[in-house]
Design a protein around this motif. Structure first.
Motif, short mmCIF file in Angstrom:
data_model
loop_
_atom_site.label_atom_id
_atom_site.label_comp_id
_atom_site.label_asym_id
_atom_site.label_seq_id
_atom_site.Cartn_x
_atom_site.Cartn_y
_atom_site.Cartn_z
N PRO A 180 -18.45 3.78 -12.68
CA PRO A 180 -18.38 2.32 -12.83
C PRO A 180 -17.51 1.72 -11.73
CG PRO A 180 -17.69 3.46 -14.85
CD PRO A 180 -17.84 4.50 -13.79
N SER A 181 -17.69 0.43 -11.44
CA SER A 181 -16.87 -0.23 -10.41
C SER A 181 -15.40 -0.08 -10.73
CB SER A 181 -17.25 -1.71 -10.36
OG SER A 181 -16.26 -2.41 -9.66
N GLN A 182 -14.59 0.11 -9.66
CA GLN A 182 -13.15 0.31 -9.84
C GLN A 182 -12.42 -1.02 -10.06
OE1 GLN A 182 -12.47 3.69 -10.05
NE2 GLN A 182 -11.43 4.06 -8.12
N SER A 183 -13.10 -2.14 -9.79
CA SER A 183 -12.36 -3.39 -9.61
C SER A 183 -11.56 -3.85 -10.84
CB SER A 183 -13.29 -4.49 -9.11
OG SER A 183 -14.48 -4.48 -9.84
N ASP A 184 -12.02 -3.51 -12.05
CA ASP A 184 -11.28 -3.98 -13.22
C ASP A 184 -10.33 -2.93 -13.79
OD1 ASP A 184 -12.64 -6.38 -13.06
OD2 ASP A 184 -14.32 -5.60 -14.24
N VAL A 219 -12.08 -0.97 1.72
CA VAL A 219 -10.78 -1.46 1.24
C VAL A 219 -9.97 -0.33 0.61
CG1 VAL A 219 -9.60 -3.14 -0.23
CG2 VAL A 219 -11.85 -3.69 0.69
N LEU A 220 -8.68 -0.27 0.91
CA LEU A 220 -7.76 0.65 0.24
C LEU A 220 -7.01 -0.15 -0.82
CD1 LEU A 220 -6.49 3.69 0.74
CD2 LEU A 220 -4.54 2.36 1.49
N THR A 221 -7.22 0.22 -2.06
CA THR A 221 -6.53 -0.49 -3.14
C THR A 221 -5.42 0.41 -3.67
OG1 THR A 221 -8.61 -1.59 -3.62
CG2 THR A 221 -6.89 -1.84 -5.23
N THR A 222 -5.72 1.26 -4.66
CA THR A 222 -4.69 2.20 -5.13
C THR A 222 -4.76 3.52 -4.38
OG1 THR A 222 -6.13 3.16 -6.80
CG2 THR A 222 -4.83 1.23 -7.46
N GLY A 223 -5.83 3.74 -3.64
CA GLY A 223 -6.01 5.01 -2.92
C GLY A 223 -6.67 6.09 -3.77
N ALA A 224 -7.13 5.73 -4.99
CA ALA A 224 -7.73 6.73 -5.88
C ALA A 224 -9.01 7.31 -5.29
CB ALA A 224 -8.03 6.10 -7.24
N THR A 225 -9.86 6.46 -4.73
CA THR A 225 -11.15 6.93 -4.19
C THR A 225 -10.94 7.84 -2.98
OG1 THR A 225 -12.23 4.92 -4.96
CG2 THR A 225 -13.38 6.19 -3.28
N VAL A 226 -10.18 7.38 -2.00
CA VAL A 226 -9.97 8.21 -0.80
C VAL A 226 -9.16 9.45 -1.16
CG1 VAL A 226 -10.26 6.39 0.91
CG2 VAL A 226 -7.98 6.81 -0.03
N GLY A 227 -8.28 9.35 -2.16
CA GLY A 227 -7.52 10.51 -2.61
C GLY A 227 -8.44 11.59 -3.17
N ALA A 228 -9.41 11.16 -3.99
CA ALA A 228 -10.36 12.12 -4.57
C ALA A 228 -11.19 12.78 -3.47
CB ALA A 228 -11.28 11.40 -5.57
N CYS A 229 -11.58 11.99 -2.46
CA CYS A 229 -12.35 12.54 -1.32
C CYS A 229 -11.49 13.52 -0.52
CB CYS A 229 -12.82 11.42 -0.40
SG CYS A 229 -14.08 10.35 -1.12
N ALA A 247 -9.60 -3.14 5.34
CA ALA A 247 -8.49 -3.91 4.75
C ALA A 247 -7.75 -3.05 3.74
CB ALA A 247 -9.03 -5.16 4.08
N ARG A 248 -6.52 -3.46 3.41
CA ARG A 248 -5.78 -2.76 2.37
C ARG A 248 -4.94 -3.74 1.58
NH1 ARG A 248 -1.36 1.17 2.89
NH2 ARG A 248 -0.73 0.07 1.02
#
Ligand SMILES: [Zn+2]
Ligand SMILES: [Zn+2]
Length: 253
Positions: A180-184, A219-229, A247-248
């Motif tokens: 699901p979308s991370q945004s919320d 976009v880098l928000t909490t870094g969860a997505t790039v962290g998992a990658c 952007a971040r």
């Protein structure tokens, strides 16, 4: 038999048609959509609202420091919880000024902004790209890719790879679970949401070993997505995993 090859052909034709259409319509600002002169991509008002990130930065996550300090430092967030990647850099602060630009690129059809965004990100990440081996995008799940028709991170990654003369492997990672979308979601929920969502494409497993990889996202928000990658790439034997984003989010002090 023609139907087997119809899809890529149709896609190419519609892309050509879209390009031709772009040339005949008056150019519009990639931020607010207002009419602009032929040579620009954004109107003066949208340009002036963009906040480009500049040193001094955290040497880990790339967060800008509010005051200038001597030497190399990490921010409090990186000290408290070292990220799974090595270093991250971004071109823009993700704020009121850049949101519409980033979102229109993500969900709209302003693909002609990719070269400009790629140039900005390549500049922000020059240090990371200098000795990188491979540039790869954060992948979309194939359903989302079908719906959206393109992966905005892969478009930027392609531009960066061209500029920095680094190999681009768009399908090195696969998103095998639709998330699901991370945004919320909050930080912990975001991490749970993407845990186990990515895997190495077995066709490229050999290329990962010992490589210095730069991972691209919008976009880098909490870094969860790039962290998992980054975790997947490290498990695959990557020597280094850095992150570049358009952007971040920058937390206020
Ligand atoms: Zn504008
Ligand atoms: Zn940091």
């Amino acid at each position: 038999m023609a139907s087997i090859v119809a899809h890529p052909v149709v896609e190419r034709v519609s892309r050509l048609a879209a390009t031709a259409l772009d040339l005949t319509l008056p150019p519009r600002c990639i931020g607010c959509g207002s009419r602009i002169d032929a040579n620009g991509l954004a109107c003066a008002a949208c340009w002036s609202r963009l906040n480009f990130i500049a040193p001094p930065l955290c040497i880990g996550c790339g967060a800008p420091f509010p005051v200038s300090i001597e030497g190399e430092h990490r921010c409090a967030v990186c000290y408290a919880a070292p990220p799974a990647y090595d270093r991250a850099r971004a071109a823009l602060v993700y704020d009121e000024g850049s949101r519409s630009l980033v979102l229109s690129f993500k969900h709209g059809d302003r693909l002609h902004a990719a070269p400009l965004f790629g140039a900005w990100v390549a500049q922000a990440g020059a240090e990371l790209l200098a000795d990188a081996d491979i540039v790869i995008p954060v992948p979309l799940h194939r359903w989302r890719l079908l719906k959206r028709r393109y992966n905005q991170a892969a478009l930027i990654a392609g531009e960066i790879a061209k500029r920095a003369k680094v190999t681009h492997i768009p399908d090195m990672l696969e998103r095998h679970r639709a998330t699901p979308s991370q945004s919320d979601l909050g930080p912990t929920a975001r991490q749970r949401n993407v845990a186990g969502a990515f895997r190495l494409n077995p066709r490229h497993a050999d290329r990962v070993k010992g490589s210095r990889i730069v991972l691209i996202d919008d976009v880098l928000t909490t870094g969860a997505t790039v962290g998992a990658c980054a975790k997947v790439l490290r498990r695959g034997g990557a020597a280094r995993v850095d992150v570049l984003t358009l952007a971040r989010v920058v937390l206020a002090d």
